[in-house]
Scaffold this motif. Structure first.
Motif, PDB file in Angstrom:
ATOM      1  N   ALA A 151       0.851  -1.205   0.000  1.00  0.00           N
ATOM      2  CA  ALA A 151       0.000   0.000   0.000  1.00  0.00           C
ATOM      3  C   ALA A 151       0.879   1.246   0.000  1.00  0.00           C
ATOM      4  CB  ALA A 151      -0.919  -0.017   1.216  1.00  0.00           C
ATOM      5  N   SER A 199       2.581   1.634  -3.433  1.00  0.00           N
ATOM      6  CA  SER A 199       1.657   2.079  -4.491  1.00  0.00           C
ATOM      7  C   SER A 199       1.042   3.435  -4.147  1.00  0.00           C
ATOM      8  CB  SER A 199       0.538   1.059  -4.686  1.00  0.00           C
ATOM      9  OG  SER A 199      -0.360   1.095  -3.589  1.00  0.00           O
ATOM     10  N   LEU A 200       1.513   4.039  -3.020  1.00  0.00           N
ATOM     11  CA  LEU A 200       0.959   5.319  -2.539  1.00  0.00           C
ATOM     12  C   LEU A 200      -0.557   5.202  -2.371  1.00  0.00           C
ATOM     13  CD1 LEU A 200       3.097   7.633  -4.872  1.00  0.00           C
ATOM     14  CD2 LEU A 200       3.667   6.810  -2.586  1.00  0.00           C
ATOM     15  N   ASP A 201      -0.979   4.027  -1.871  1.00  0.00           N
ATOM     16  CA  ASP A 201      -2.397   3.719  -1.601  1.00  0.00           C
ATOM     17  C   ASP A 201      -3.276   3.698  -2.843  1.00  0.00           C
ATOM     18  OD1 ASP A 201      -2.257   3.219   1.109  1.00  0.00           O
ATOM     19  OD2 ASP A 201      -2.401   5.336   1.638  1.00  0.00           O
ATOM     20  N   GLU A 202      -2.656   3.603  -4.005  1.00  0.00           N
ATOM     21  CA  GLU A 202      -3.460   3.615  -5.237  1.00  0.00           C
ATOM     22  C   GLU A 202      -3.649   2.224  -5.830  1.00  0.00           C
ATOM     23  OE1 GLU A 202      -1.664   6.345  -7.970  1.00  0.00           O
ATOM     24  OE2 GLU A 202      -1.965   8.084  -6.655  1.00  0.00           O
ATOM     25  N   GLY A 203      -2.902   1.237  -5.345  1.00  0.00           N
ATOM     26  CA  GLY A 203      -2.961  -0.102  -5.939  1.00  0.00           C
ATOM     27  C   GLY A 203      -2.303  -0.096  -7.321  1.00  0.00           C
ATOM     28  N   PHE A 204      -2.370  -1.236  -8.003  1.00  0.00           N
ATOM     29  CA  PHE A 204      -1.723  -1.336  -9.324  1.00  0.00           C
ATOM     30  C   PHE A 204      -2.693  -1.871 -10.366  1.00  0.00           C
ATOM     31  CE2 PHE A 204       1.767  -1.824  -6.240  1.00  0.00           C
ATOM     32  CZ  PHE A 204       2.591  -0.783  -6.667  1.00  0.00           C
ATOM     33  N   LYS A 205      -2.501  -1.441 -11.599  1.00  0.00           N
ATOM     34  CA  LYS A 205      -3.299  -1.974 -12.711  1.00  0.00           C
ATOM     35  C   LYS A 205      -2.824  -3.386 -13.020  1.00  0.00           C
ATOM     36  CE  LYS A 205      -3.587   2.589 -14.874  1.00  0.00           C
ATOM     37  NZ  LYS A 205      -2.673   3.455 -15.578  1.00  0.00           N
ATOM     38  N   GLN A 249       0.604  -3.641 -14.689  1.00  0.00           N
ATOM     39  CA  GLN A 249       1.807  -3.075 -14.061  1.00  0.00           C
ATOM     40  C   GLN A 249       2.585  -4.159 -13.311  1.00  0.00           C
ATOM     41  OE1 GLN A 249      -0.297   0.178 -12.002  1.00  0.00           O
ATOM     42  NE2 GLN A 249       1.059   1.623 -13.052  1.00  0.00           N
ATOM     43  N   LYS A 277       1.545  -5.611  -9.878  1.00  0.00           N
ATOM     44  CA  LYS A 277       0.442  -6.576  -9.803  1.00  0.00           C
ATOM     45  C   LYS A 277       0.948  -8.008  -9.963  1.00  0.00           C
ATOM     46  CE  LYS A 277      -4.172  -6.469  -9.708  1.00  0.00           C
ATOM     47  NZ  LYS A 277      -4.914  -5.751  -8.677  1.00  0.00           N
ATOM     48  N   THR A 286       8.891   2.181  -5.612  1.00  0.00           N
ATOM     49  CA  THR A 286       7.686   2.954  -5.949  1.00  0.00           C
ATOM     50  C   THR A 286       7.642   3.255  -7.443  1.00  0.00           C
ATOM     51  OG1 THR A 286       7.596   3.927  -3.745  1.00  0.00           O
ATOM     52  CG2 THR A 286       6.446   5.122  -5.470  1.00  0.00           C
ATOM     53  N   LYS A 290       5.364   0.542 -10.724  1.00  0.00           N
ATOM     54  CA  LYS A 290       4.308   1.088 -11.586  1.00  0.00           C
ATOM     55  C   LYS A 290       4.641   1.027 -13.079  1.00  0.00           C
ATOM     56  CE  LYS A 290       5.392   5.980 -10.694  1.00  0.00           C
ATOM     57  NZ  LYS A 290       4.931   7.123  -9.908  1.00  0.00           N
TER      58      LYS A 290
END
Length: 377
Positions: A16, A19-25, A28, A31, A74, A78
């Motif tokens: 978390a 991913s800066l709390d954004e999660g991953f596609k 990416q 994931k 980080t 991504k």
């Protein structure tokens, strides 16, 4: 071999946070990576294992740990995952010891365990002297190795008190010694004492000025292909491409740094890659972290390309050229799949070489790489 013997040396990853709390596609890297979060992942199929080491005391920085590995993660997580047949694991960060020697011992233990498991390991530093435990990991397994370092300076400064400035002294002279050959890539002459180059030359080691590397970067590939240990200090990259490097405005550009890392990925022999010298406090707009993330991406690209290569025994996959120089018959092999070259030594063994070495031999001259290899053997 199992990971249970090294789990106590490792700190898990907080995805978390990375991913800066954004999660991953889905597309990416973050994931798809086998990350050590709560429990250790099964890395039996992993082609590349990443471990972080934030130890910076070797550069004289009197704080015990830095966020350098996670800062690079980080940016790396991504990036897009293009090489689905390359499996990547991340075992988190090696815990920083009470002393620098304790940190070295932990790195050595973790890396040697992973080498024994047959893994290719990428160490995210940390200061450049973490190359010491990277090298010692082979010593603990009684392996004699070739090593390559990419750096603007050759770290043999006996007048300095900082381990990062002089760790090569121990590597070259330590007993027992596990170094068969050393190659230094991209040094900058104005930082080098002229007598130091004479010393390295007498030891039979190879060194390439940054100008030579830029003229013909493909000439560096065979040296990297032949080496087990690869160590890269971001000091070798121009300030414009890696603003955390405050040593020199000159050096390799970002693409050249990526190419050298790709060569390390392609090599079936190279099983430890260290990326060192990143001081987060000096970075601007995270550009140096992004640069290192791209370099890591190219290691994966190299692994993908290396998987296409046939084994040398499978001669149908190679163009073979026989000739004689130095009154000895010899052969050159060129891979039909990757275009890479090998040459035969006087003892029948094949070592990595370049197309240029073949051209030199065709002109009835002895390639310098062949002479050096024969001297060593």
């Amino acid at each position: 071999m199992s990971l249970s013997s090294i789990v106590d040396f490792l700190e898990p990853i907080n995805l978390a946070e990375i991913s800066l709390d954004e999660g991953f596609k889905d597309t990416q890297i973050g994931k798809h990576i086998l990350a050590f979060e709560e429990e250790l992942p099964d890395i039996s199929e992993a082609d590349l294992v990443i471990v972080g080491c934030g130890e910076m005391r070797g550069m004289g920085m009197q704080y015990t740990n830095t966020s350098a590995p996670n800062k690079v993660r980080t940016q790396f997580y991504k990036l897009y995952y293009w090489h689905s047949e390359v499996s990547i694991a991340d075992l988190g960060n090696i815990k920083t010891g009470a002393s620098l020697a304790d940190s070295y011992a932990a790195v050595k233990m973790v890396v040697s365990e992973l080498i024994q498991m047959g893994k290719k390991v990428l160490i995210l530093g940390g200061s450049h002297d973490i190359t010491t435990p990277q090298y010692q990991a082979y010593g603990s397994l009684d392996k004699i190795i070739d090593a390559v370092s990419v750096d603007a300076r050759i770290n043999l400064d006996m007048d300095s008190l900082e381990p990062a400035d002089q760790f090569l002294v121990d590597m070259f002279t330590g007993i027992p010694n596990h170094l068969k050959h050393y190659t230094h890539i991209a040094f900058q002459s104005y930082y080098m004492h002229p007598h130091m180059l004479e010393t390295i030359n007498k030891l039979g080691f190879d060194f390439y000025r940054v100008g030579r590397v830029k003229e013909a970067i493909e000439e560096m590939e065979p040296a990297i292909r032949n080496s087990e240990l690869f160590s890269f200090d971001i000091e070798a990259i121009q300030y414009a491409h890696a603003p955390a490097n405050r040593v020199t405005p000159n050096g390799l550009n970002g693409e050249e740094a990526c190419t050298l890392m790709q060569y390390a990925g392609m090599s079936s022999i190279c099983n430890t890659i260290g990326l060192y010298g990143y001081d987060v406090a000096k970075d601007m707009h995270d550009m140096t972290a992004i640069q290192q993330a791209h370099m890591m991406w190219y290691v994966i690209d190299g692994i993908h390309r290396g998987k296409q290569e046939a084994s040398l025994e499978n001669r149908n996959e190679f163009n073979e050229f026989t000739m004689a120089f130095a009154e000895a018959p010899t052969a050159f092999l060129q891979s039909k799949r990757t275009g890479r070259w090998w040459m035969q030594l006087h003892d029948g063994k094949f070592v990595a070489c370049s197309h240029r070495d073949y051209i030199v031999a065709c002109n009835n001259d002895i390639p310098e790489r062949w002479l050096r290899a024969v001297e060593r053997s």
